[in-house]
Design a protein around this motif. Structure first.
Motif, PDB file in Angstrom:
ATOM      1  N   PRO A   2      94.878 -73.458  40.890  1.00 12.95           N
ATOM      2  CA  PRO A   2      95.959 -73.031  41.791  1.00 12.95           C
ATOM      3  C   PRO A   2      96.992 -74.141  41.917  1.00 12.95           C
ATOM      4  O   PRO A   2      96.664 -75.328  41.886  1.00 12.95           O
ATOM      5  CB  PRO A   2      95.248 -72.805  43.122  1.00 12.95           C
ATOM      6  CG  PRO A   2      93.824 -72.557  42.761  1.00 12.95           C
ATOM      7  CD  PRO A   2      93.564 -73.343  41.514  1.00 12.95           C
ATOM      8  N   ILE A   3      98.258 -73.717  42.080  1.00 16.53           N
ATOM      9  CA  ILE A   3      99.353 -74.676  42.160  1.00 16.53           C
ATOM     10  C   ILE A   3      99.140 -75.640  43.333  1.00 16.53           C
ATOM     11  O   ILE A   3      99.446 -76.829  43.232  1.00 16.53           O
ATOM     12  CB  ILE A   3     100.692 -73.940  42.338  1.00 16.53           C
ATOM     13  CG1 ILE A   3     100.880 -72.905  41.242  1.00 16.53           C
ATOM     14  CG2 ILE A   3     101.842 -74.928  42.389  1.00 16.53           C
ATOM     15  CD1 ILE A   3     101.301 -73.456  39.926  1.00 16.53           C
ATOM     16  N   ILE A   4      98.569 -75.149  44.441  1.00 18.70           N
ATOM     17  CA  ILE A   4      98.453 -76.037  45.602  1.00 18.70           C
ATOM     18  C   ILE A   4      97.572 -77.245  45.267  1.00 18.70           C
ATOM     19  O   ILE A   4      97.849 -78.346  45.711  1.00 18.70           O
ATOM     20  CB  ILE A   4      97.916 -75.333  46.879  1.00 18.70           C
ATOM     21  CG1 ILE A   4      96.603 -74.594  46.643  1.00 18.70           C
ATOM     22  CG2 ILE A   4      98.951 -74.392  47.474  1.00 18.70           C
ATOM     23  CD1 ILE A   4      95.947 -74.124  47.945  1.00 18.70           C
ATOM     24  N   LYS A   6      97.147 -78.460  42.237  1.00 19.14           N
ATOM     25  CA  LYS A   6      97.917 -79.269  41.311  1.00 19.14           C
ATOM     26  C   LYS A   6      98.813 -80.203  42.110  1.00 19.14           C
ATOM     27  O   LYS A   6      98.956 -81.383  41.815  1.00 19.14           O
ATOM     28  CB  LYS A   6      98.800 -78.348  40.443  1.00 19.14           C
ATOM     29  CG  LYS A   6      98.483 -78.432  38.980  1.00 19.14           C
ATOM     30  CD  LYS A   6      99.476 -77.587  38.204  1.00 19.14           C
ATOM     31  CE  LYS A   6      98.769 -76.939  37.033  1.00 19.14           C
ATOM     32  NZ  LYS A   6      99.595 -75.963  36.337  1.00 19.14           N
TER      33      LYS A   6
ATOM     34  N   LEU B 101     106.328 -80.787  42.164  1.00 20.79           N
ATOM     35  CA  LEU B 101     106.036 -79.645  41.310  1.00 20.79           C
ATOM     36  C   LEU B 101     107.234 -79.382  40.403  1.00 20.79           C
ATOM     37  O   LEU B 101     108.379 -79.611  40.792  1.00 20.79           O
ATOM     38  CB  LEU B 101     105.754 -78.402  42.167  1.00 20.79           C
ATOM     39  CG  LEU B 101     104.499 -78.458  43.042  1.00 20.79           C
ATOM     40  CD1 LEU B 101     104.373 -77.179  43.860  1.00 20.79           C
ATOM     41  CD2 LEU B 101     103.247 -78.681  42.212  1.00 20.79           C
ATOM     42  N   GLU B 105     106.658 -74.323  38.646  1.00 23.48           N
ATOM     43  CA  GLU B 105     105.528 -74.396  39.593  1.00 23.48           C
ATOM     44  C   GLU B 105     105.999 -74.136  41.023  1.00 23.48           C
ATOM     45  O   GLU B 105     105.273 -73.568  41.836  1.00 23.48           O
ATOM     46  CB  GLU B 105     104.864 -75.778  39.513  1.00 23.48           C
ATOM     47  CG  GLU B 105     103.977 -75.929  38.284  1.00 23.48           C
ATOM     48  CD  GLU B 105     103.525 -77.361  38.030  1.00 23.48           C
ATOM     49  OE1 GLU B 105     102.624 -77.554  37.208  1.00 23.48           O
ATOM     50  OE2 GLU B 105     104.101 -78.282  38.656  1.00 23.48           O
ATOM     51  N   LEU B 108     105.957 -70.495  41.211  1.00 20.65           N
ATOM     52  CA  LEU B 108     104.575 -69.985  41.223  1.00 20.65           C
ATOM     53  C   LEU B 108     103.901 -70.269  42.566  1.00 20.65           C
ATOM     54  O   LEU B 108     103.090 -69.475  43.041  1.00 20.65           O
ATOM     55  CB  LEU B 108     103.768 -70.628  40.088  1.00 20.65           C
ATOM     56  CG  LEU B 108     104.195 -70.173  38.676  1.00 20.65           C
ATOM     57  CD1 LEU B 108     103.491 -71.018  37.622  1.00 20.65           C
ATOM     58  CD2 LEU B 108     103.889 -68.696  38.466  1.00 20.65           C
ATOM     59  N   LEU B 109     104.260 -71.418  43.180  1.00 25.55           N
ATOM     60  CA  LEU B 109     103.667 -71.760  44.471  1.00 25.55           C
ATOM     61  C   LEU B 109     104.018 -70.697  45.506  1.00 25.55           C
ATOM     62  O   LEU B 109     103.158 -70.254  46.275  1.00 25.55           O
ATOM     63  CB  LEU B 109     104.179 -73.132  44.931  1.00 25.55           C
ATOM     64  CG  LEU B 109     103.658 -73.626  46.275  1.00 25.55           C
ATOM     65  CD1 LEU B 109     102.176 -73.947  46.181  1.00 25.55           C
ATOM     66  CD2 LEU B 109     104.435 -74.853  46.754  1.00 25.55           C
ATOM     67  N   GLU B 112     101.938 -67.811  44.960  1.00 22.19           N
ATOM     68  CA  GLU B 112     100.551 -68.069  45.336  1.00 22.19           C
ATOM     69  C   GLU B 112     100.349 -67.899  46.847  1.00 22.19           C
ATOM     70  O   GLU B 112      99.371 -67.334  47.301  1.00 22.19           O
ATOM     71  CB  GLU B 112     100.201 -69.497  44.906  1.00 22.19           C
ATOM     72  CG  GLU B 112      98.722 -69.742  44.745  1.00 22.19           C
ATOM     73  CD  GLU B 112      98.496 -71.135  44.166  1.00 22.19           C
ATOM     74  OE1 GLU B 112      98.736 -71.307  42.960  1.00 22.19           O
ATOM     75  OE2 GLU B 112      98.103 -72.034  44.921  1.00 22.19           O
ATOM     76  N   PHE B 113     101.309 -68.412  47.611  1.00 25.83           N
ATOM     77  CA  PHE B 113     101.196 -68.325  49.063  1.00 25.83           C
ATOM     78  C   PHE B 113     101.150 -66.877  49.537  1.00 25.83           C
ATOM     79  O   PHE B 113     100.356 -66.517  50.393  1.00 25.83           O
ATOM     80  CB  PHE B 113     102.402 -69.012  49.728  1.00 25.83           C
ATOM     81  CG  PHE B 113     102.314 -70.521  49.721  1.00 25.83           C
ATOM     82  CD1 PHE B 113     101.079 -71.154  49.831  1.00 25.83           C
ATOM     83  CD2 PHE B 113     103.459 -71.297  49.640  1.00 25.83           C
ATOM     84  CE1 PHE B 113     101.003 -72.542  49.843  1.00 25.83           C
ATOM     85  CE2 PHE B 113     103.387 -72.677  49.657  1.00 25.83           C
ATOM     86  CZ  PHE B 113     102.164 -73.298  49.752  1.00 25.83           C
TER      87      PHE B 113
END
Ligand SMILES: Nc1ncnc2c1ncn2[C@@H]1O[C@H](COP(=O)(O)OP(=O)(O)OP(=O)(O)O)[C@@H](O)[C@H]1O
Ligand SMILES: [Mg+2]
Lengths: 788, 234
Positions: A2-4, A6, B101, B105, B108-109, B112-113
């Motif tokens: 997951p990006i978090i 990273k 990032l 990214e 993408l973050l 993701e959230f």
């Protein structure tokens, strides 16, 4: 991934400086507690294990009528677990040319079947070849004796020789490196040959169902009745501390100290961690705002920073845990070497690993919780205005130029005032570090002062303790021709008893009969007065002896037993000294009452030249005379050597105090460094503006260095104040530990310690503020204004 | 649904020391789906405050803010965060990309959230967003390696990550030169053409005919709402 996560990894990588400081702090904290846990686990178990595996005797009895005793009948009694003869004689042995130390020679019935007071083969033969002796392994460190060498033993004034055929380890003895004794073990025949005395006159007993010294006393009381019925007259008895190694006190002190200082430094490391975490969070506030603005929930924020903390914890555990195990073991090994016991623990129990790991994970979370909660709960608006879009409101440009021109000192002062909370924390931890460090020095000088006083109180340089009392003139004769001797006084030392409860007390009270007006001893009076020479029988007790009279009342008469005569004597004073329980009486009165032939057994020699080298030289001369004259001597001791021996008992403790307190101080300065780091971050914009309007890098550095200096000075001041009660407490504590109950050491202020503390603290403070200050100079106008 | 943003008698006050300062005074405002709105006014007139109420970044002192049918200030903080991520894209003046990032990214973050776009579509969607804002080549760079205009494009791409119905921007071009500003505005126009509601705080907006409506604030009150003729067809 997951990006978090990273992001977490990248963040750690980029902020490697603060991250490594945080990991370092965590590691130090964990290392400290870990070492503490490991060494406590090992030492508290092992010294006791070592001691208990000897099956220590509960009581030692001396009698000349033991031939009347049927030992099998004795052993058959339910109360008796074991009984065995183990004679002991105090002789002297030459450890280096013309240097003699007391020798405790033991006779052993059957080396293969020792039921108590056991010791263990190390080297050479076991049991010893007929007519030879075994010596204790610690003796090798203080003498030239070894397997195969021949020991020259002084016994009843004669020199007898005996071969050493082996080395043993006797965990029941005080370490001879500290106590300066040689321990040797031999068979009955050789014992009699060397001592000229019959064997089988000292009996060791272990009782069944005895749990305390009191139990032992009670059981002995019953036994002694039976003995008198059998016609066995007990000349003396000795009940040692129950199941306790003679140097347990030393270990206890160390464990206490480790505990206190280890915990303190751990707490400080954790305070540091919480500061570092809040510094890291401060840098992240804006990002938290952005993430929340684009949809991050509190759970996301929590996950990110918990991962952050856990990774750091993991790193610190990976480094700190093995380190703690290694140093814990090494430290235990060091201490075991000093106290002469074997490390038995080979495997750490899983519990130790689990506890350290748990501590390593849980504590950082607890201590980062305030910062973490702040980050989770901060509103987007606050987070962004803290740094981002709204900051323009915060820039105060009006008086910046004025600030540069006004003195840097006042600006630094204002900054400290502005960050009150954080600076308070920094100051308190620094002050605590300073206080502990200073206390270490103060206690050291308290002890040093006490030792100096003790050795100065002895105005004689050499003491010759005779085995058999001699008329004074006869004792003096051999020394007539040594010119270096200024004067010799003859005293009487002996063993007496104090009647303190229904049964007579333990036998350990030393009696010293000295001319009441002797100039050879000064007294560290705790209470009352010194012997006055009045007509009445008076005595002065040292603080250890005073423990035997409960309650201690100056002016009260107590029954004492001298040479089997029961007398009433009035206690007139209590003195403090580092010694076993002793009482002092006037020599004249002593002679009149119990020593009518006026024989003395101690020669107190004072020299014209009291320098250490000279004293040792004369000592050797005295030794040669003793050998030639065939005098029967227990020991020849110089005061300086005695001070060295005493100091050796305490030195290890003192050294460790200082080392640990230095650790505490360095942890607290790391705290200061991190607080300064936060300052720099928070004031990025201000610094940028200052630079923009013409502040040089040097000015910026000064801003922080001055701030650090102010904090250091305030901490030193607060630490100094704090150190006073702490030192007093510590002096109390040490006094009780070393000298016995109710015997505080005097508070002493160590100027040297203060100077060192001053320098070290200022130095640490400088380093702690200099590093972040340098970072501040890296802030260019561009960077500061570009919001990143 | 026609009214995508509704404010009813909404006020916002700040407590400053011992006095209360009202930045927004009983503002009522309706914005339709697909509208392109400019909010203008002098510094301190309450533009950012109004925007913060619409995005739920700030809470009104009284009144109601309804966005996409949701009374957003009834939501809990966490609900609001997810709701915002899904429904509103925010573009800031200073780009506010996560510096650690890469551009892609960052996008993408945001996905993701909010977890609204299926995992296997995210990468592709991020690429097409980058293509839309014309910085596909810069996707793997870190924000600091980008120019201001490129960073703002990236920020817009991130704001659109979860395909929100509304895009809100506070002086998005305030920090950019005029030609770069033009290209950013072109992106906004394109978004409006594709049906996104766009609300922009701007300084130089009054003469811009691209907007459907221009709302002017003065001392926390709406003083003017100019409707462009081209918008009335909708
Ligand atoms: N957190 C706050 N605390 C106190 N007052 C605030 C706060 N936020 C805004 N204000 C005040 O509310 C008023 C409106 O602020 P706002 O940021 O909305 O103005 P703006 O129109 O966006 O101005 P600008 O064009 O300068 O960005 C201002 O007078 C401001 O001082
Ligand atoms: Mg604004």
């Amino acid at each position: 991934m997951p990006i978090i996560y990273k992001k977490v990894l990248r963040e750690m990588f980029i902020r490697y400086r603060s991250i490594s400081v945080a990991i370092l702090a965590l590691t130090i904290g964990l290392w400290g507690v870990g070492t503490l846990l490991v060494s406590m686990h090992i030492m508290s178990n092992d010294l006791n294990q070592n001691f208990l595996q000897t099956k220590p005797a509960h009581i030692y009895l001396k009698s000349e009528n033991f031939h009347k005793l049927d030992i099998d009948e004795l052993l058959a009694r339910p109360d008796i677990m074991a009984a065995e003869f183990r004679d002991k004689a105090t002789l002297r042995v030459e450890v280096h040319k013309n240097e003699w130390l007391p020798l405790w020679l033991y006779s052993v019935n059957d080396f293969e079947k020792m039921s108590m007071g056991r010791f263990f083969k190390q080297n050479g033969r076991f049991p010893p070849a007929k007519g030879t002796i075994l010596i204790e392994r610690n003796n090798l460190l203080i003498s030239d004796l070894n397997v195969g060498s021949t020991a020259r033993v002084q016994s009843k004034g004669e020199i007898v020789e005996t071969k050493i055929s082996g080395i043993v380890f006797d965990p029941g003895q005080a370490p001879s490196t500290q106590d300066a004794f040689v321990y040797a073990y031999t068979d009955k025949e050789n014992y009699s040959r060397l001592t000229g005395s019959p064997a089988q006159q000292r009996l060791m007993i272990r009782f069944s169902n005895a749990e305390t010294k009191e139990d032992v006393k009670a059981k002995f009381k019953k036994l002694s009745n039976d003995f008198s019925r059998l016609g066995i007259k007990i000349n003396s008895f000795y009940i040692p501390k129950f199941n306790e190694h003679p140097h347990q006190f030393q270990l206890n002190t160390l464990l206490y100290l480790n505990g206190i200082i280890g915990l303190l430094s751990f707490v400080m490391a954790m305070v540091l961690v919480s500061q570092l975490m809040s510094s890291i969070f401060t840098q992240q506030i804006r990002q938290i705002g952005i993430m929340k603005a684009i949809g991050a929930s509190r759970t996301h924020i929590f996950k990110i920073y918990i991962a952050f903390i856990l990774l750091m914890s993991l790193a610190s555990i990976l480094i700190g845990l093995p380190l703690a195990i290694i140093t814990g073991k090494a430290y235990s090994a060091f201490v075991s070497g000093v106290i002469n016991f074997d490390i038995l623990t080979t495997q750490m129990p899983p519990a130790i690993y689990i506890v350290i790991t748990l501590v390593g994970f849980v504590m950082p979370i607890i201590f980062s919780l305030p910062a973490l909660l702040k980050g989770m709960n901060i509103s987007v608006n606050d987070a962004l205005s803290d740094y981002g879009i709204k900051t323009k409101r915060r820039v105060t440009s009006s008086n910046n130029l004025g600030i540069i021109n006004s003195s840097m000192l006042s600006l630094s002062m204002r900054n400290i005032a502005r960050r009150k909370g954080r600076m308070m924390v920094t100051m308190v931890t620094m002050a605590l570090g300073v206080a502990i460090f200073l206390t270490g020095f103060n206690v050291r000088s308290s002890l040093q002062e006490f030792l100096d006083k003790t050795s100065q109180s002895m105005k004689y340089d050499l003491k010759v303790a005779l085995k058999q009392p001699l008329p004074l003139a006869m004792a003096l004769l051999p020394f007539k021709n040594i010119e270096k001797i200024k004067s010799i006084e003859g005293w009487v030392g002996g063993v007496g008893r104090i009647q303190s409860d229904s049964i007579s007390t333990s036998t350990g009270i030393g009696i010293i009969a000295t001319p009441f007006d002797s100039r050879l001893k000064e007294h560290d009076l705790m209470d009352g007065v010194w012997l006055t020479g009045s007509e009445e029988l008076e005595f002065v007790a040292n603080q250890q002896a005073a423990l035997e009279f409960k309650p201690v009342v100056i002016g009260k008469s107590y029954p004492i037993v001298l040479k089997e005569q029961k007398l009433l004597a009035r206690l007139v004073g209590v003195v403090r000294e580092f010694d076993i329980a002793k009482i002092y009486l006037d020599l004249d009165k002593y002679n009149r009452l119990v020593n009518t032939d006026k024989k003395i057994n101690s020669l107190m020699i004072s020299l014209n030249n009291r320098a250490y080298d000279n004293v040792l030289e004369v000592k050797k001369e005295v030794e040669q005379i003793i050998e030639k004259a065939g005098m029967d001597v227990i020991y020849v001791m110089s005061q300086t050597e005695r001070a060295v021996i005493i100091f050796n008992h305490l030195n290890i403790i003192l050294t460790i105090i200082l080392f640990l307190s230095l650790l505490v101080l360095s942890v607290s300065s790391m705290g200061m460094g991190s607080a300064m780091g936060i300052n720099v971050i928070e004031r990025t914009r201000e610094i940028g503006v200052l630079r923009a309007i013409g502040a040089t890098p040097k000015m910026v550095v000064n801003l922080f260095v001055i701030e650090g200096f102010i904090i250091s000075v305030l901490s030193i001041f607060a630490g100094l104040l704090l150190a006073l009660p702490m030192s007093a407490l510590a002096a109390n504590f040490f006094g009780e530990l070393i000298l016995g109950e109710d015997t505080p050491l005097d508070f002493a202020f160590s100027e040297l310690g203060f100077t060192i503390t001053l320098i070290v603290t200022l130095l640490f403070g400088y380093i702690a503020s200099r590093a972040p200050a340098n970072k501040a100079t890296e802030i260019t106008v561009h960077k500061a204004i570009a919001y990143e | 649904m026609k009214n995508i943003i509704e404010l009813e008698q909404t006020s916002k006050s700040f407590i400053q020391g011992d006095r209360i300062f009202t930045a927004l005074k009983e503002v009522s405002l309706t914005i339709n789906k697909g509208e392109y709105i400019a909010i203008v006014g002098k510094s301190g007139s309450g533009k950012s405050t109004l925007l913060n109420l619409i995005t739920g970044i700030d809470h009104p002192s009284c009144g109601v803010v309804r966005v996409n049918g949701t009374d957003i200030h009834q939501l809990s903080e966490s609900e609001l965060a997810t709701w915002r991520g899904k429904n509103i894209g925010i573009v800031f003046q200073f780009f506010q990309l996560i510096p650690t990032l890469t551009v892609i990214e960052n996008i993408l973050l945001a996905m993701e959230f909010v977890n609204a776009i299926p995992k296997n579509e995210r990468q592709q969607r991020a690429n097409s967003l980058l293509e839309m804002v014309d910085i596909l080549d810069h996707g793997d760079k870190f924000p600091t390696a980008l120019s201001g205009g490129e960073q703002q494009r990236a920020a817009i791409a991130r704001a659109l990550a979860n395909d929100p119905d509304i895009l809100v921007a506070d002086e998005p071009t305030g920090n950019l030169d005029s030609s770069t500003a033009m290209s950013i505005k072109a992106i906004f126009s394109e978004l409006v053409a594709n049906g996104t509601t766009v609300v922009v705080v701007t300084h130089e907006g009054i003469d811009d005919s691209a907007f459907d409506r221009i709302i002017e604030l003065k001392d926390g009150e709406i003083v003017l709402g100019i409707t462009n003729a081209s918008a009335s067809e909708e």
